[in-house]
Design a protein around this motif. Structure first.
Motif, mmCIF file in Angstrom:
data_model
loop_
_atom_site.group_PDB
_atom_site.id
_atom_site.type_symbol
_atom_site.label_atom_id
_atom_site.label_comp_id
_atom_site.label_asym_id
_atom_site.label_seq_id
_atom_site.Cartn_x
_atom_site.Cartn_y
_atom_site.Cartn_z
ATOM 1 N N ILE A 18 106.253 77.566 -48.737
ATOM 2 C CA ILE A 18 104.943 77.586 -49.373
ATOM 3 C C ILE A 18 103.870 77.432 -48.321
ATOM 4 O O ILE A 18 104.100 76.964 -47.219
ATOM 5 C CB ILE A 18 104.805 76.475 -50.426
ATOM 6 C CG1 ILE A 18 105.094 75.097 -49.792
ATOM 7 C CG2 ILE A 18 105.728 76.726 -51.598
ATOM 8 C CD1 ILE A 18 104.920 73.941 -50.741
ATOM 9 N N ALA A 19 102.680 77.823 -48.683
ATOM 10 C CA ALA A 19 101.555 77.683 -47.764
ATOM 11 C C ALA A 19 101.057 76.254 -47.779
ATOM 12 O O ALA A 19 101.256 75.512 -48.722
ATOM 13 C CB ALA A 19 100.435 78.642 -48.180
ATOM 14 N N ILE A 158 93.249 82.776 -36.938
ATOM 15 C CA ILE A 158 92.263 83.795 -36.562
ATOM 16 C C ILE A 158 91.487 84.078 -37.845
ATOM 17 O O ILE A 158 91.896 84.903 -38.658
ATOM 18 C CB ILE A 158 92.919 85.070 -36.006
ATOM 19 C CG1 ILE A 158 93.818 84.736 -34.820
ATOM 20 C CG2 ILE A 158 91.855 86.085 -35.596
ATOM 21 C CD1 ILE A 158 94.568 85.932 -34.264
ATOM 22 N N SER A 159 90.420 83.342 -38.056
ATOM 23 C CA SER A 159 89.703 83.343 -39.333
ATOM 24 C C SER A 159 89.437 84.762 -39.835
ATOM 25 O O SER A 159 89.009 85.636 -39.054
ATOM 26 C CB SER A 159 88.379 82.598 -39.167
ATOM 27 O OG SER A 159 87.724 82.496 -40.404
ATOM 28 N N PRO A 160 89.757 85.026 -41.128
ATOM 29 C CA PRO A 160 90.176 84.098 -42.195
ATOM 30 C C PRO A 160 91.698 84.018 -42.379
ATOM 31 O O PRO A 160 92.153 83.635 -43.454
ATOM 32 C CB PRO A 160 89.524 84.743 -43.423
ATOM 33 C CG PRO A 160 89.659 86.210 -43.162
ATOM 34 C CD PRO A 160 89.461 86.384 -41.666
ATOM 35 N N ILE A 161 92.469 84.400 -41.357
ATOM 36 C CA ILE A 161 93.933 84.459 -41.488
ATOM 37 C C ILE A 161 94.587 83.343 -40.674
ATOM 38 O O ILE A 161 94.206 83.086 -39.533
ATOM 39 C CB ILE A 161 94.465 85.838 -41.030
ATOM 40 C CG1 ILE A 161 93.986 86.926 -41.998
ATOM 41 C CG2 ILE A 161 95.988 85.832 -40.957
ATOM 42 C CD1 ILE A 161 94.345 88.323 -41.564
ATOM 43 N N THR A 162 95.583 82.694 -41.281
ATOM 44 C CA THR A 162 96.419 81.723 -40.583
ATOM 45 C C THR A 162 97.864 82.177 -40.667
ATOM 46 O O THR A 162 98.378 82.428 -41.762
ATOM 47 C CB THR A 162 96.302 80.323 -41.205
ATOM 48 O OG1 THR A 162 94.939 79.889 -41.157
ATOM 49 C CG2 THR A 162 97.179 79.326 -40.462
ATOM 50 N N ASN A 193 98.458 83.015 -44.487
ATOM 51 C CA ASN A 193 97.410 82.562 -45.409
ATOM 52 C C ASN A 193 96.164 83.411 -45.185
ATOM 53 O O ASN A 193 95.774 83.660 -44.036
ATOM 54 C CB ASN A 193 97.034 81.105 -45.141
ATOM 55 C CG ASN A 193 98.106 80.129 -45.559
ATOM 56 O OD1 ASN A 193 99.258 80.499 -45.702
ATOM 57 N ND2 ASN A 193 97.732 78.884 -45.744
ATOM 58 N N PHE A 194 95.544 83.824 -46.276
ATOM 59 C CA PHE A 194 94.268 84.540 -46.200
ATOM 60 C C PHE A 194 93.224 83.752 -46.981
ATOM 61 O O PHE A 194 93.326 83.609 -48.208
ATOM 62 C CB PHE A 194 94.389 85.954 -46.763
ATOM 63 C CG PHE A 194 93.082 86.700 -46.783
ATOM 64 C CD1 PHE A 194 92.577 87.256 -45.612
ATOM 65 C CD2 PHE A 194 92.361 86.841 -47.960
ATOM 66 C CE1 PHE A 194 91.370 87.938 -45.618
ATOM 67 C CE2 PHE A 194 91.152 87.519 -47.981
ATOM 68 C CZ PHE A 194 90.659 88.072 -46.800
ATOM 69 N N ALA A 195 92.244 83.203 -46.278
ATOM 70 C CA ALA A 195 91.206 82.391 -46.906
ATOM 71 C C ALA A 195 90.136 83.305 -47.493
ATOM 72 O O ALA A 195 89.354 83.923 -46.762
ATOM 73 C CB ALA A 195 90.591 81.433 -45.894
ATOM 74 N N VAL A 196 90.129 83.408 -48.813
ATOM 75 C CA VAL A 196 89.125 84.228 -49.489
ATOM 76 C C VAL A 196 87.747 83.594 -49.320
ATOM 77 O O VAL A 196 86.754 84.279 -49.067
ATOM 78 C CB VAL A 196 89.481 84.388 -50.977
ATOM 79 C CG1 VAL A 196 88.424 85.207 -51.706
ATOM 80 C CG2 VAL A 196 90.855 85.035 -51.129
ATOM 81 N N ASN A 197 87.701 82.265 -49.471
ATOM 82 C CA ASN A 197 86.488 81.489 -49.207
ATOM 83 C C ASN A 197 86.925 80.072 -48.848
ATOM 84 O O ASN A 197 88.104 79.822 -48.605
ATOM 85 C CB ASN A 197 85.522 81.527 -50.401
ATOM 86 C CG ASN A 197 86.183 81.104 -51.700
ATOM 87 O OD1 ASN A 197 86.943 80.129 -51.726
ATOM 88 N ND2 ASN A 197 85.906 81.824 -52.776
ATOM 89 N N ASP A 198 85.984 79.143 -48.818
ATOM 90 C CA ASP A 198 86.302 77.778 -48.405
ATOM 91 C C ASP A 198 87.247 77.070 -49.380
ATOM 92 O O ASP A 198 87.924 76.099 -49.000
ATOM 93 C CB ASP A 198 85.030 76.948 -48.253
ATOM 94 C CG ASP A 198 84.199 77.390 -47.061
ATOM 95 O OD1 ASP A 198 84.773 78.064 -46.175
ATOM 96 O OD2 ASP A 198 82.995 77.057 -47.021
ATOM 97 N N LEU A 202 94.856 82.887 -50.553
ATOM 98 C CA LEU A 202 96.045 83.637 -50.961
ATOM 99 C C LEU A 202 97.070 83.562 -49.836
ATOM 100 O O LEU A 202 96.714 83.486 -48.656
ATOM 101 C CB LEU A 202 95.692 85.096 -51.239
ATOM 102 C CG LEU A 202 94.683 85.359 -52.357
ATOM 103 C CD1 LEU A 202 94.344 86.844 -52.405
ATOM 104 C CD2 LEU A 202 95.220 84.883 -53.702
ATOM 105 N N PHE A 203 98.361 83.599 -50.186
ATOM 106 C CA PHE A 203 99.389 83.553 -49.141
ATOM 107 C C PHE A 203 100.620 84.333 -49.559
ATOM 108 O O PHE A 203 100.881 84.567 -50.738
ATOM 109 C CB PHE A 203 99.763 82.105 -48.800
ATOM 110 C CG PHE A 203 100.345 81.320 -49.942
ATOM 111 C CD1 PHE A 203 101.695 81.365 -50.238
ATOM 112 C CD2 PHE A 203 99.523 80.510 -50.718
ATOM 113 C CE1 PHE A 203 102.218 80.626 -51.288
ATOM 114 C CE2 PHE A 203 100.039 79.772 -51.768
ATOM 115 C CZ PHE A 203 101.395 79.832 -52.063
ATOM 116 N N GLY A 204 101.367 84.763 -48.549
ATOM 117 C CA GLY A 204 102.628 85.472 -48.782
ATOM 118 C C GLY A 204 103.477 85.390 -47.538
ATOM 119 O O GLY A 204 102.971 85.211 -46.419
#
Length: 265
Positions: A18-19, A158-162, A193-198, A202-204
């Motif tokens: 899980i993220a 690397i914003s917005p991706i972890t 992880n993809f940060a849509v906003n603060d 979303l993650f996969g």
């Protein structure tokens, strides 16, 4: 004689991929602080002759001994039932509910850099119960200090991706077992992880797990196998004190739906 096994810890392989939040204070409470995790999973496992369903609830309290070491108390409870075809009819059988209590000691190290980090942990259960089927009877064996698990993780932001890569090894102490002998496990996972906003993420990702032989009464009942699991989901942080997460994972053995909360006062 038909023999098969049910090992609750391994049934949660999918839900463990899980993220997580990568705020250091979310990952590990500071000295004198605590984190409360509440987790519920529904697991479906299907075979040619039998379908098994499990509802597993996990409550974990983590307390910061210092900034690099925390102590964890975990209470697990689960209910399971089976559906199978017999004499031309589908039959449903409820199994007895079980609970287990685990204490762990975990240490982690995370550099102060804001865009990457390493996390190392060692987990050892103090009180633990082992569950397995013998014919249609669910058996419990009490085991203490029966395995250790080491995990190493690396994450890069690397914003917005972890992106996170994790390698873990779980080794069971064979001399601890009476009838049922669990399999050692090596796991490798990668998740994005993809940060849509603060507040919303979303993650996969996917994991590869190698499971060694499983034995019952010194007879192999499950050969060595590899399991590939895919997971996707979302996290929402409605306030600075609460994180909500919903995820779904699937592999060739089972499907898992998981909902969890993290409270950080």
């Amino acid at each position: 004689m038909k023999q098969y096994f049910l090992f609750i810890f391994l049934s949660l392989i999918a839900s463990e991929l899980i993220a997580t939040s990568y705020d250091v204070e979310d990952l590990m409470p500071k000295q004198g602080k605590f984190r409360l995790y509440n987790d519920t999973s529904f697991v479906e496992t299907s075979t040619l002759l039998n379908d098994n369903y499990q509802i597993i609830h996990n409550i974990e309290l983590k307390y910061g001994i210092n900034d690099k070491l925390f102590f964890g108390l975990t209470l697990n409870g689960f209910h399971s039932w089976d559906k199978f075809f017999q004499s031309g009819n589908f039959i449903e059988k409820n199994n007895q509910d079980y609970f287990e209590f685990i204490t762990t000691l975990t240490t982690s190290y995370t550099p102060k850099s804001k865009d990457y980090g390493y996390i190392f942990s060692l987990n050892v259960p103090v009180f633990y119960n082992n569950f397995f089927y013998d014919d249609s009877n669910l058996i419990k064996e009490k085991l203490n200090f029966n395995y250790f698990e080491t995990t190493a993780s690396f994450y890069k932001i690397i914003s917005p991706i972890t992106t996170t890569i994790q390698l873990s090894y779980m080794s069971f102490l064979k001399e601890k077992y009476k009838r049922f002998e669990n399999s050692d496990q090596i796991s490798f996972s990668a998740i994005i992880n993809f940060a849509v906003n603060d507040d919303f993420t979303l993650f996969g990702g996917t994991s590869f797990d190698n499971l060694k032989k499983v034995k019952l009464d010194n007879v192999t009942i499950s050969p060595e196998k590899n399991i590939i699991t895919g997971v996707f989901g979302a996290m929402y942080e409605p306030s600075k004190n609460l994180i909500l997460q919903l995820s779904s994972s699937h592999n060739q053995s089972n499907s898992t739906l998981n909902f969890s909360t993290t409270y950080k006062p």
